[in-house]
Design a protein around this motif. Structure first.
Motif, mmCIF file in Angstrom:
data_model
loop_
_atom_site.group_PDB
_atom_site.id
_atom_site.type_symbol
_atom_site.label_atom_id
_atom_site.label_comp_id
_atom_site.label_asym_id
_atom_site.label_seq_id
_atom_site.Cartn_x
_atom_site.Cartn_y
_atom_site.Cartn_z
ATOM 1 N N ASN A 127 0.854 -1.167 0.000
ATOM 2 C CA ASN A 127 0.000 0.000 0.000
ATOM 3 C C ASN A 127 0.899 1.229 0.000
ATOM 4 O O ASN A 127 1.780 1.365 0.837
ATOM 5 C CB ASN A 127 -0.882 -0.037 1.265
ATOM 6 C CG ASN A 127 -1.889 1.090 1.272
ATOM 7 O OD1 ASN A 127 -1.520 2.263 1.268
ATOM 8 N ND2 ASN A 127 -3.149 0.742 1.286
ATOM 9 N N VAL A 128 0.700 2.119 -0.963
ATOM 10 C CA VAL A 128 1.568 3.292 -1.102
ATOM 11 C C VAL A 128 1.518 4.146 0.164
ATOM 12 O O VAL A 128 2.542 4.595 0.666
ATOM 13 C CB VAL A 128 1.163 4.141 -2.327
ATOM 14 C CG1 VAL A 128 2.054 5.377 -2.437
ATOM 15 C CG2 VAL A 128 1.271 3.315 -3.588
ATOM 16 N N TYR A 129 0.326 4.355 0.682
ATOM 17 C CA TYR A 129 0.162 5.160 1.894
ATOM 18 C C TYR A 129 1.010 4.596 3.028
ATOM 19 O O TYR A 129 1.732 5.315 3.712
ATOM 20 C CB TYR A 129 -1.309 5.191 2.303
ATOM 21 C CG TYR A 129 -1.564 6.036 3.539
ATOM 22 C CD1 TYR A 129 -1.909 7.378 3.419
ATOM 23 C CD2 TYR A 129 -1.437 5.473 4.805
ATOM 24 C CE1 TYR A 129 -2.130 8.142 4.537
ATOM 25 C CE2 TYR A 129 -1.652 6.247 5.936
ATOM 26 C CZ TYR A 129 -2.003 7.577 5.797
ATOM 27 O OH TYR A 129 -2.210 8.328 6.918
ATOM 28 N N CYS A 130 0.955 3.255 3.205
ATOM 29 C CA CYS A 130 1.685 2.624 4.302
ATOM 30 C C CYS A 130 3.182 2.749 4.132
ATOM 31 O O CYS A 130 3.906 2.969 5.088
ATOM 32 C CB CYS A 130 1.297 1.152 4.421
ATOM 33 S SG CYS A 130 -0.364 0.941 5.064
ATOM 34 N N SER A 131 3.672 2.591 2.890
ATOM 35 C CA SER A 131 5.118 2.674 2.712
ATOM 36 C C SER A 131 5.592 4.109 2.895
ATOM 37 O O SER A 131 6.758 4.349 3.206
ATOM 38 C CB SER A 131 5.535 2.112 1.354
ATOM 39 O OG SER A 131 4.768 2.684 0.328
ATOM 40 N N LEU A 132 4.719 5.080 2.695
ATOM 41 C CA LEU A 132 5.096 6.487 2.891
ATOM 42 C C LEU A 132 4.961 6.910 4.345
ATOM 43 O O LEU A 132 5.844 7.541 4.902
ATOM 44 C CB LEU A 132 4.210 7.393 2.031
ATOM 45 C CG LEU A 132 4.564 7.461 0.546
ATOM 46 C CD1 LEU A 132 3.570 8.353 -0.183
ATOM 47 C CD2 LEU A 132 5.971 8.001 0.340
ATOM 48 N N LYS B 175 -5.347 0.464 6.651
ATOM 49 C CA LYS B 175 -5.180 0.798 5.232
ATOM 50 C C LYS B 175 -4.968 -0.447 4.372
ATOM 51 O O LYS B 175 -5.616 -0.636 3.365
ATOM 52 C CB LYS B 175 -3.985 1.743 5.052
ATOM 53 C CG LYS B 175 -4.146 3.052 5.745
ATOM 54 C CD LYS B 175 -5.030 3.997 4.942
ATOM 55 C CE LYS B 175 -5.273 5.277 5.753
ATOM 56 N NZ LYS B 175 -6.336 6.086 5.177
ATOM 57 N N CYS B 176 -4.026 -1.317 4.776
ATOM 58 C CA CYS B 176 -3.652 -2.433 3.898
ATOM 59 C C CYS B 176 -3.989 -3.786 4.495
ATOM 60 O O CYS B 176 -3.727 -4.814 3.882
ATOM 61 C CB CYS B 176 -2.163 -2.365 3.557
ATOM 62 S SG CYS B 176 -1.090 -2.662 4.962
ATOM 63 N N LYS B 177 -4.576 -3.813 5.680
ATOM 64 C CA LYS B 177 -5.035 -5.053 6.323
ATOM 65 C C LYS B 177 -3.898 -5.979 6.759
ATOM 66 O O LYS B 177 -4.121 -7.154 7.006
ATOM 67 C CB LYS B 177 -5.992 -5.837 5.411
ATOM 68 C CG LYS B 177 -7.139 -5.028 4.845
ATOM 69 C CD LYS B 177 -8.066 -4.521 5.927
ATOM 70 C CE LYS B 177 -9.161 -3.638 5.341
ATOM 71 N NZ LYS B 177 -9.771 -2.761 6.332
#
Ligand code: ZN
Length: 76
Positions: free
Chosen positions: A3-8, A30-32
């Motif tokens: 998930n882009v949000y999580c990696s950021l 966000k990404c479960k």
């Protein structure tokens, strides 16, 4: 799944299940991605093996709670 949000920004973990007073299962909103805390207090990925361990822990914990409640009733 990445998930882009999580990696950021990092994961947004939320408690998904109480196992004992100290052990809980967490899920990223966000990404479960699922995480848990092992016996040494480490934050680790919740694999199927740890899911099993947590299920057993949860059952033992519940039994202990029931037992301690019985003792409390006996005190009265
Ligand atoms: Zn995430």
């Amino acid at each position: 799944m990445k998930n882009v949000y999580c990696s950021l920004f990092g994961h947004n973990y939320q408690v998904s299940k109480d196992i004992t007073y100290y052990v809980k299962e967490y899920k990223c909103r966000k990404c479960k991605t699922e995480m848990t805390i092992d016996g040494n207090g480490h934050f680790i990925p919740l694999t199927s093996k740890f899911k099993e361990i947590n299920n057993v822990l949860h059952r033992v914990h519940k039994k202990r709670l029931e037992k301690s409640q019985q003792f409390v009733m006996l005190d009265f």
